[in-house]
Write a protein that holds these residues in place. Sequence first.
Motif, PDB file in Angstrom:
ATOM      1  N   HIS A 339       0.836  -1.210   0.000  1.00  0.00           N
ATOM      2  CA  HIS A 339       0.000   0.000   0.000  1.00  0.00           C
ATOM      3  C   HIS A 339       0.868   1.257   0.000  1.00  0.00           C
ATOM      4  CE1 HIS A 339       0.242   1.027   4.498  1.00  0.00           C
ATOM      5  NE2 HIS A 339       0.980  -0.054   4.351  1.00  0.00           N
ATOM      6  N   HIS A 340       2.157   1.098  -0.319  1.00  0.00           N
ATOM      7  CA  HIS A 340       3.065   2.240  -0.361  1.00  0.00           C
ATOM      8  C   HIS A 340       3.278   2.714  -1.797  1.00  0.00           C
ATOM      9  CE1 HIS A 340       4.134   0.305   3.519  1.00  0.00           C
ATOM     10  NE2 HIS A 340       4.276   1.561   3.907  1.00  0.00           N
ATOM     11  N   ARG A 341       4.079   3.764  -1.939  1.00  0.00           N
ATOM     12  CA  ARG A 341       4.438   4.256  -3.262  1.00  0.00           C
ATOM     13  C   ARG A 341       5.175   3.155  -4.024  1.00  0.00           C
ATOM     14  NH1 ARG A 341       9.976   7.793  -3.521  1.00  0.00           N
ATOM     15  NH2 ARG A 341      11.326   6.252  -2.495  1.00  0.00           N
ATOM     16  N   ILE A 342       5.104   3.176  -5.329  1.00  0.00           N
ATOM     17  CA  ILE A 342       5.816   2.200  -6.143  1.00  0.00           C
ATOM     18  C   ILE A 342       7.274   2.626  -6.227  1.00  0.00           C
ATOM     19  CG2 ILE A 342       6.033   1.151  -8.423  1.00  0.00           C
ATOM     20  CD1 ILE A 342       3.017   1.509  -8.744  1.00  0.00           C
ATOM     21  N   GLY A 343       8.166   1.720  -5.793  1.00  0.00           N
ATOM     22  CA  GLY A 343       9.571   2.066  -5.667  1.00  0.00           C
ATOM     23  C   GLY A 343      10.456   1.436  -6.715  1.00  0.00           C
ATOM     24  N   ARG A 354      -0.233  -6.160  -6.488  1.00  0.00           N
ATOM     25  CA  ARG A 354      -1.475  -5.514  -6.031  1.00  0.00           C
ATOM     26  C   ARG A 354      -1.099  -4.371  -5.101  1.00  0.00           C
ATOM     27  NH1 ARG A 354      -7.164  -8.399  -5.000  1.00  0.00           N
ATOM     28  NH2 ARG A 354      -8.310  -6.709  -4.000  1.00  0.00           N
ATOM     29  N   ASN A 355      -1.315  -3.163  -5.552  1.00  0.00           N
ATOM     30  CA  ASN A 355      -0.963  -1.973  -4.789  1.00  0.00           C
ATOM     31  C   ASN A 355      -2.212  -1.093  -4.685  1.00  0.00           C
ATOM     32  OD1 ASN A 355       0.140   1.016  -4.671  1.00  0.00           O
ATOM     33  ND2 ASN A 355       1.774  -0.313  -3.928  1.00  0.00           N
ATOM     34  N   VAL A 356      -2.701  -0.919  -3.463  1.00  0.00           N
ATOM     35  CA  VAL A 356      -3.961  -0.202  -3.251  1.00  0.00           C
ATOM     36  C   VAL A 356      -3.709   0.959  -2.285  1.00  0.00           C
ATOM     37  CG1 VAL A 356      -6.376  -0.410  -2.525  1.00  0.00           C
ATOM     38  CG2 VAL A 356      -5.207  -2.373  -3.563  1.00  0.00           C
ATOM     39  N   PRO A 357      -4.215   2.140  -2.559  1.00  0.00           N
ATOM     40  CA  PRO A 357      -3.993   3.296  -1.686  1.00  0.00           C
ATOM     41  C   PRO A 357      -4.886   3.268  -0.442  1.00  0.00           C
ATOM     42  CG  PRO A 357      -5.333   3.967  -3.545  1.00  0.00           C
ATOM     43  CD  PRO A 357      -4.937   2.530  -3.797  1.00  0.00           C
ATOM     44  N   LYS A 539       4.386   8.010   5.542  1.00  0.00           N
ATOM     45  CA  LYS A 539       4.169   7.715   4.128  1.00  0.00           C
ATOM     46  C   LYS A 539       3.616   8.903   3.350  1.00  0.00           C
ATOM     47  CE  LYS A 539       0.770   4.956   3.013  1.00  0.00           C
ATOM     48  NZ  LYS A 539      -0.054   3.736   2.807  1.00  0.00           N
ATOM     49  N   ILE A 540       2.597   9.603   3.870  1.00  0.00           N
ATOM     50  CA  ILE A 540       1.963  10.645   3.045  1.00  0.00           C
ATOM     51  C   ILE A 540       2.141  12.050   3.595  1.00  0.00           C
ATOM     52  CG2 ILE A 540       0.232   9.010   2.239  1.00  0.00           C
ATOM     53  CD1 ILE A 540      -1.819  10.512   3.948  1.00  0.00           C
ATOM     54  N   GLN A 541       2.707  12.171   4.810  1.00  0.00           N
ATOM     55  CA  GLN A 541       2.885  13.525   5.353  1.00  0.00           C
ATOM     56  C   GLN A 541       4.350  13.937   5.427  1.00  0.00           C
ATOM     57  OE1 GLN A 541       0.407  12.916   8.974  1.00  0.00           O
ATOM     58  NE2 GLN A 541      -0.652  14.786   8.312  1.00  0.00           N
ATOM     59  N   LEU A 542       5.212  13.030   5.835  1.00  0.00           N
ATOM     60  CA  LEU A 542       6.616  13.398   5.976  1.00  0.00           C
ATOM     61  C   LEU A 542       7.420  13.097   4.717  1.00  0.00           C
ATOM     62  CD1 LEU A 542       8.808  13.604   8.915  1.00  0.00           C
ATOM     63  CD2 LEU A 542       9.681  12.032   7.202  1.00  0.00           C
TER      64      LEU A 542
END
Length: 555
Positions: A339-343, A354-357, A539-542
């Motif tokens: 569920h993280h950014r694609i690296g 399977r990557n879901v936000p 993950k989405i703020q820092l």
Amino acid sequence: MNNQENLRAIKVIGHRNPDTDSICSAIAYSRLKNILDPDRPCKPCRAGLLNRETEFVLDYFHVPAPQLYTDVSPQIRDVDIRAMEGVDGETSLRRAWMIMRDQQIDTLCIVDQDQRLKGVITVKDVATANMDGLDTCILEKAETSYQNILDILEGTVLVGDIEGKRVKGRILIGSGSAEQIERSISPGDIAIVANRSESQLAAIEMGAGCVVVCADSKVSRTIRMLAEEQGCIMISTPKSTYVAGQMISQAAPIRHYMTENGLLTFNLNSSVEAATKVMTSVRYRYFPVLDDDGRYVGVVSRRNMMGLHKKQLILVDHNEKNQAVEGIEQAEILEIIDHHRIGSMETDGPVYFRNVPVGCTSTIIYQMYEENGVEIDRTTAGLMLSAILSDTLMFRSPTCTTIDERTARKLAELADVDLETYADAMFEHGGDVSGKTAEELFNTDYKIFDCGAIRFGVGQGSYMVERNRKASEALIAPYLPVALEKQGLDFIFYMFTDVRSASTELLMAGKGAESLVARAFQAEVRDGLAILPGVVSRKIQLLPRIISALREEET
């Protein structure tokens, strides 16, 4: 699942320094895969030590910790080890050669009753022993058992008891006259004779330890009685005198010829890369393999290395190479659930990705249970619930979606727990730092990221109790510069998140870290510390703000 199946099972594994989601998702997804496809067994694994929060969760639901794998590079256990049985050191040279011939192998491993390796013998050793077989005292020197002589000559005991007895003399071929035999024989010698009764009698009277009568020749009752009186063993063999004389030295036990010092062995955990280098540096063909307890299990050769079975992995809760277990580039990735950014992860072929936000990997896995109509038991429900509570900070994190919260409340019902009470207990146990070192605490939830040429680490601890948060800061703050130098990074940022107030105290290390954070958050930074109200998600703020600030510097 037997031991071999367990070793070759698909490993469902999370990132290094695993958090609760990483561990619980691995366990829950392994169970789902085993139900849907029992012919391809999966087992949950972990790439690092458990943190206290996860330990609490596993203890609460009585689940054993997944097996630890710090490196998935190919090991000797991943090749087709030749399961060649070990042999007893008392085995005769001839019997050893027959085993080599029948098994088409040039090396035998000698073991004791506990399968401990005592030595090795090669076909070259057997050949050398045969070519040097002119020593008439060899059977005595090798403390050869009469049982070995009986076996290789396919003989029958006519007189005496050979049980436990060993040769105490030379080998003599009694082909001359009785007078010559009398002059040649010494007490304890082995005399190989034919059907001439005078030769048999002369050998017995001169104190021979054993008389071997060839070609199944007759032995009179009188001579047998005399042999018994003298304590002389008599053996009858169908072999001719010539053949018996040629073969008898081959009765010597292989322990006398085996190599026992400086043995080159491999452990099941030895890396294939290191083993291959050793193999190419010496002229041996086969190498003994020992298990984790030091017991012999078989042999490997350079040819076996061609049958390498890469470890098969399913990655959960990450998809970046620098967060994955060591040796990931030498493993086969089958699936990624994240569920993280694609690296930066690369695979040799197409995989199920399977990557879901959503806020937690376990939320995705819950969806997969639902899609496949698989019932979720209480324990699995409890594990997935714990993962969601941990990753979403009990729904306070901006990463949390309505799907996460709705899923967590359903799982709480299946797990039969009060969600709020359980969450408080879980976070309190997770925040306890008593007895921990700075390094242990630092690595509890820590990841490394890349942004162009810049490499930086971000760690996070989430706390319900302020005293736990303060104690953690006091331990980790002086360790940050040490970790920065040790890991060769440009920056390290560590988040100390207060779950109840939804705020973070951010510690940092590295030249330019303070100005970077000040620009990224328009925040005041003093002595390597910034207070960030409303920031609770790495993950989405820092992470996005740090990366954005770094990219602005590049331009």
